[in-house]
Design an enzyme around this catalytic site. Structure first.
Site, PDB file in Angstrom:
ATOM      1  N   TYR A   1       0.831  -1.212   0.000  1.00 39.41           N
ATOM      2  CA  TYR A   1       0.000   0.000   0.000  1.00 39.41           C
ATOM      3  C   TYR A   1       0.863   1.258   0.000  1.00 39.41           C
ATOM      4  O   TYR A   1       0.492   2.267  -0.613  1.00 39.41           O
ATOM      5  CB  TYR A   1      -0.980  -0.010   1.182  1.00 39.41           C
ATOM      6  CG  TYR A   1      -2.210  -0.836   0.867  1.00 39.41           C
ATOM      7  CD1 TYR A   1      -3.269  -0.298   0.142  1.00 39.41           C
ATOM      8  CD2 TYR A   1      -2.299  -2.164   1.266  1.00 39.41           C
ATOM      9  CE1 TYR A   1      -4.388  -1.049  -0.172  1.00 39.41           C
ATOM     10  CE2 TYR A   1      -3.413  -2.932   0.958  1.00 39.41           C
ATOM     11  CZ  TYR A   1      -4.459  -2.369   0.235  1.00 39.41           C
ATOM     12  OH  TYR A   1      -5.563  -3.119  -0.089  1.00 39.41           O
TER      13      TYR A   1
ATOM     14  N   HIS B   1     -14.527   3.416   0.017  1.00 35.46           N
ATOM     15  CA  HIS B   1     -13.500   2.401   0.280  1.00 35.46           C
ATOM     16  C   HIS B   1     -12.292   2.963   1.026  1.00 35.46           C
ATOM     17  O   HIS B   1     -11.214   2.385   0.988  1.00 35.46           O
ATOM     18  CB  HIS B   1     -13.069   1.745  -1.037  1.00 35.46           C
ATOM     19  CG  HIS B   1     -14.133   0.850  -1.624  1.00 35.46           C
ATOM     20  ND1 HIS B   1     -14.118   0.376  -2.917  1.00 35.46           N
ATOM     21  CD2 HIS B   1     -15.262   0.324  -1.062  1.00 35.46           C
ATOM     22  CE1 HIS B   1     -15.179  -0.388  -3.135  1.00 35.46           C
ATOM     23  NE2 HIS B   1     -15.899  -0.427  -2.029  1.00 35.46           N
TER      24      HIS B   1
ATOM     25  N   GLY C   1     -15.987   5.030 -14.910  1.00 35.00           N
ATOM     26  CA  GLY C   1     -14.796   4.220 -14.685  1.00 35.00           C
ATOM     27  C   GLY C   1     -14.907   3.176 -13.599  1.00 35.00           C
ATOM     28  O   GLY C   1     -13.945   2.943 -12.880  1.00 35.00           O
TER      29      GLY C   1
HETATM   30  P1  OAD Z   1     -12.140  -1.944 -11.684  1.00 32.50           P
HETATM   31  O1  OAD Z   1     -10.685  -2.112 -11.978  1.00 32.50           O
HETATM   32  O2  OAD Z   1     -12.928  -3.137 -11.301  1.00 32.50           O
HETATM   33  O3  OAD Z   1     -12.854  -1.298 -12.947  1.00 32.50           O
HETATM   34  C1  OAD Z   1     -12.297  -0.197 -13.596  1.00 32.50           C
HETATM   35  C2  OAD Z   1     -13.225   0.192 -14.724  1.00 32.50           C
HETATM   36  O4  OAD Z   1     -12.689   1.380 -15.303  1.00 32.50           O
HETATM   37  C3  OAD Z   1     -13.327  -0.849 -15.827  1.00 32.50           C
HETATM   38  O5  OAD Z   1     -14.697  -1.051 -16.139  1.00 32.50           O
HETATM   39  C4  OAD Z   1     -12.590  -0.204 -17.010  1.00 32.50           C
HETATM   40  O6  OAD Z   1     -13.165  -0.530 -18.265  1.00 32.50           O
HETATM   41  C5  OAD Z   1     -12.788   1.257 -16.704  1.00 32.50           C
HETATM   42  N1  OAD Z   1     -11.757   2.123 -17.285  1.00 32.50           N
HETATM   43  C6  OAD Z   1     -10.464   1.843 -17.572  1.00 32.50           C
HETATM   44  N2  OAD Z   1      -9.851   2.921 -18.055  1.00 32.50           N
HETATM   45  C7  OAD Z   1     -10.771   3.922 -18.077  1.00 32.50           C
HETATM   46  C8  OAD Z   1     -10.744   5.290 -18.466  1.00 32.50           C
HETATM   47  N3  OAD Z   1      -9.646   5.865 -18.946  1.00 32.50           N
HETATM   48  N4  OAD Z   1     -11.878   6.003 -18.332  1.00 32.50           N
HETATM   49  C9  OAD Z   1     -13.017   5.441 -17.855  1.00 32.50           C
HETATM   50  N5  OAD Z   1     -13.089   4.169 -17.473  1.00 32.50           N
HETATM   51  C10 OAD Z   1     -11.990   3.414 -17.578  1.00 32.50           C
HETATM   52  O7  OAD Z   1     -12.235  -0.773 -10.590  1.00 32.50           O
HETATM   53  P2  OAD Z   1     -13.461  -0.408  -9.630  1.00 32.50           P
HETATM   54  O8  OAD Z   1     -14.755  -0.606 -10.335  1.00 32.50           O
HETATM   55  O9  OAD Z   1     -13.172   0.914  -9.065  1.00 32.50           O
HETATM   56  O10 OAD Z   1     -11.947  -2.152  -3.803  1.00 32.50           O
HETATM   57  O11 OAD Z   1     -13.301  -1.520  -8.534  1.00 32.50           O
HETATM   58  C11 OAD Z   1     -14.119  -1.491  -7.423  1.00 32.50           C
HETATM   59  C12 OAD Z   1     -13.337  -1.931  -6.211  1.00 32.50           C
HETATM   60  O12 OAD Z   1     -12.683  -3.162  -6.465  1.00 32.50           O
HETATM   61  C13 OAD Z   1     -12.187  -1.005  -5.857  1.00 32.50           C
HETATM   62  O13 OAD Z   1     -12.598   0.108  -5.107  1.00 32.50           O
HETATM   63  C14 OAD Z   1     -11.302  -1.897  -5.059  1.00 32.50           C
HETATM   64  C15 OAD Z   1     -11.330  -3.112  -5.941  1.00 32.50           C
HETATM   65  O14 OAD Z   1     -11.036  -4.320  -5.319  1.00 32.50           O
HETATM   66  C16 OAD Z   1     -11.249  -2.283  -2.691  1.00 32.50           C
HETATM   67  O15 OAD Z   1     -10.034  -2.206  -2.675  1.00 32.50           O
HETATM   68  C17 OAD Z   1     -12.094  -2.528  -1.500  1.00 32.50           C
END
Ligand code: OAD
Length: 252
Positions: free
Chosen positions: A68, A120, A194
């Protein structure tokens, strides 16, 4: 895309209490890796069971703390991208905008958003793993930690300090979750940016809004489970789509 942008722009310009709900993709163009993207996602390279659970920290606090701290080091050097600035511009126009984020970086704040709701936690809020006492953010080393790094000891009870993020298997901060549900229940537009919308309960926030009749506009380069509920789906990167959306909502 132009028609979709125009439609989303109309929805945004008409909104009075919008919610902007963000995930890791929001910060991708700032160089902060996402979790689930095929080539670059953190969970493609690292095992969340070894790094992002209370049991992982208990088993190897130095491994978890060092990882981290490495991420925090990367975020410190990252800059808000045009997407973060566009979210701040929306909030500046529509003062009742609530920004809800799953991200643990501080790029919304540095981009000009006031007090995002953090579902988170934060990389910048370490606390004691035993008594919860807040701990100081460590000084900024010139180089990221090369590997495991023993966590500091709590000033109050000497137990190891832990990152102030939510791990798998942990409850979300109750106040933040309540604030997010409340904002999603009252909003007249939800802009989701995103997020893969796979991690619950955060992923339910856009569903709360649609269930109560608010349109959802999605910004994401790839399909997500929200495709079926959103009113307008803007396929593309946040750093390009969000500034265009702001221009579409308020031309000139
Ligand atoms: P993810 O990594 O699961 O999803 C990221 C999303 O962003 C994907 O759908 C990509 O297609 C999209 N993406 C990538 N580049 C992008 C860009 N330039 N513009 C817009 N979108 C883009 O991340 P989260 O949904 O945030 O939790 O994940 C949710 C949680 O899972 C996080 O908060 C974390 C993780 O485990 C904890 O750590 C508790």
């Amino acid at each position: 895309m132009n028609d979709l942008l125009a439609e989303a722009g109309r929805l945004l310009a008409a909104a009075r209490r919008p919610v902007v709900f963000t995930g890791a993709g929001m910060s991708a163009e700032s160089g902060v890796p996402t979790f689930r993207d095929a080539q670059t996602g953190l969970w493609q390279r690292y095992d969340p069971e070894q790094l992002a659970t209370p049991a992982a920290f208990h088993a190897d606090p130095a491994l978890v703390w060092g990882w981290y701290e490495g991420r925090r080091h990367g975020v410190r050097r990252a800059r808000p991208n045009p997407g973060h600035l566009a979210v701040a511009a929306i909030q500046a126009r529509l003062r009742k905008t609530v920004v809800i984020t799953q991200n643990v970086d501080d790029l919304h704040e540095r981009g000009g958003v006031g007090a995002p709701v953090r579902l988170h936690g934060s990389l910048f809020a370490p606390r004691c793993s035993a008594c919860g006492h807040p701990a100081p953010v460590p000084g900024d080393a010139p180089e990221p930690p090369a590997g495991p790094l023993p966590p500091p000891a709590c000033a109050r009870c000497a137990a190891p300090v832990r990152p102030g993020v939510v791990w798998f298997g942990e409850e979300l901060p109750a106040q933040a979750l309540a604030a997010a549900v409340e904002a999603a229940s009252r909003c007249d537009l939800l802009l989701t940016v995103g997020t893969s919308a796979l991690v619950h309960p955060a992923a339910e926030i856009p569903l709360v809004a649609t269930r109560l009749g608010a349109p959802v506009v999605q910004v994401n380069p790839v399909p997500t489970p929200l495709d079926t509920v959103c009113a307008v789906n803007l396929r593309g990167p946040a750093g390009e789509v969000l500034p265009s959306l702001v221009r579409a909502a308020w031309p000139g």
